[in-house]
Design an enzyme around this catalytic site. Structure first.
Site, PDB file in Angstrom:
ATOM      1  N   GLN A 292       0.801  -1.222   0.000  1.00  0.00           N
ATOM      2  CA  GLN A 292       0.000   0.000   0.000  1.00  0.00           C
ATOM      3  C   GLN A 292       0.839   1.280   0.000  1.00  0.00           C
ATOM      4  OE1 GLN A 292      -0.391  -2.597   2.107  1.00  0.00           O
ATOM      5  NE2 GLN A 292      -2.285  -3.481   1.308  1.00  0.00           N
ATOM      6  N   ASP A 293       2.135   1.161  -0.224  1.00  0.00           N
ATOM      7  CA  ASP A 293       3.032   2.311  -0.241  1.00  0.00           C
ATOM      8  C   ASP A 293       2.741   3.178  -1.462  1.00  0.00           C
ATOM      9  OD1 ASP A 293       5.115   4.126  -0.153  1.00  0.00           O
ATOM     10  OD2 ASP A 293       6.699   2.617  -0.030  1.00  0.00           O
TER      11      ASP A 293
END
Length: 345
Positions: A292-293
């Site tokens: 989810q970066d």
């Protein structure tokens, strides 16, 4: 939403007090462009106890590189990651954490007084600065390894590329071998906001900052804040009012910084590309990424990086904290400990 910012309400909260820093001075530090600082200060701290061989050389040293907007003390904030018995075990490793070149505390546009006359620097200048420091202060040309988060991961990869025989391993966390796309755009926009301010004066602005420059720093901070957590976090974990409050709190923290320091750092990012260099890495590399970066999505950064380096292991995990999810490194603790076990004395 209010257009004015009141930092006093955030400052009333309990402030983090960093551990006392130590300082070392490099004489005649030369940049890659040929410019020289006669005295270049290095700010740093250490954790753990050094072990020595029969010649009095430290054998268990690691170097930690902090992310952008931080300094030496970020190593102290990794409560569940660095310490006695933790993943980066200070009972086994002696960890050295310097503040990067260009950042307040170490030699930078702000603390040298040079302002916009400070030499332009790239990622290899930062690494050469750290390498000379490790050599001259601790007498080391060989250490166990290097690890770092985000911008610190840039330094990890640059060190491993430039000084391949000086380390056994390298661990870049939520990082990449190049800056492009949205990361380039974010640094470009941030610098445009700051440099277009009428009070910027080509980098020779007055301090304390004018109301206009403070406003520009606030706007630049707002842009950066939107990438720290995951999209899921912003949508589902906080309300819009909480999001606005978080943006203002982040802005208050950044408004205490220096405009030139931020611009110089962004310029370093804008020109960062180690695509060819990382192919020369011979140390064992553990690449750690988060699905989810928003800054460095694995499909654009960690996975392509893993295909460029000969001897590496790639770990990807989930965290709604996004780029800031390294505080949940315990999710892959077993894998990281297994990797480090080989390098313990």
């Amino acid at each position: 939403m209010a257009n004015d910012i009141n930092c006093e309400e955030f400052n009333e909260e309990e402030e983090y007090i960093p551990p006392e820093a130590e300082y070392f001075t490099l004489k005649n530090f030369e940049f890659n462009n040929g410019e020289v600082l006669e005295e270049a200060v290095v700010q740093y701290m250490t954790l753990g106890t050094p072990k020595y061989d029969e010649n009095g050389i430290i054998t268990n040293a690691l170097v930690y590189f902090h992310g952008s907007g931080s300094d030496y003390s970020s190593i102290d904030r990794k409560d569940e990651t660095v310490g006695s018995g933790l993943i980066f075990d200070t009972d086994k490793f002696f960890i050295i954490a310097p503040t990067a070149l260009g950042y307040p505390g170490s030699a930078s546009p702000s603390n040298t007084g040079l302002k916009a006359d400070f030499p332009d620097y790239d990622i290899y200048d930062i690494v050469n600065f750290q390498y000379r420091f490790i050599q001259e202060k601790f007498g080391l040309t060989k250490i166990k390894g290097v690890f770092g988060t985000s911008m610190g991961g840039f330094e990890v990869l640059a060190w491993a590329s430039k000084y391949p025989d000086s380390i056994d391993f390298a661990i870049p966390l939520v990082s990449s071998h190049k800056v492009g796309g949205h990361n380039f755009a974010l640094s470009y926009v941030t610098n445009t906001i700051l440099e277009s301010d009428p009070d910027y004066k080509d980098g020779f602005y007055e301090t304390p900052l004018s109301e206009s420059l403070l406003r520009s720093m606030r706007l630049a901070s707002h842009a950066m804040y939107t990438y720290g957590f995951s999209r899921e976090y912003y949508r589902h974990t906080v309300t819009n009012d909480e999001l606005a409050e978080g943006m203002e709190e982040f802005a208050c923290e950044n408004m205490e910084g220096d405009v030139n320091d931020l611009i110089y750092s962004n310029n370093c990012f804008i020109n960062y590309d180690l695509t060819e260099d990382v192919k020369d890495i011979t140390a064992k590399v553990l690449i750690i990424a988060i699905n989810q970066d928003q800054y460095f999505p694995p499909n654009l950064d960690a996975i392509p990086l893993s295909k460029l380096i000969k001897n590496n292991k790639l770990i990807i995990y989930d965290s709604d904290l996004g780029h800031l999810g390294t505080c949940e490194l315990e999710k892959v603790e077993d894998e990281v400990r297994d990797f480090l076990k080989e390098f313990e004395d």
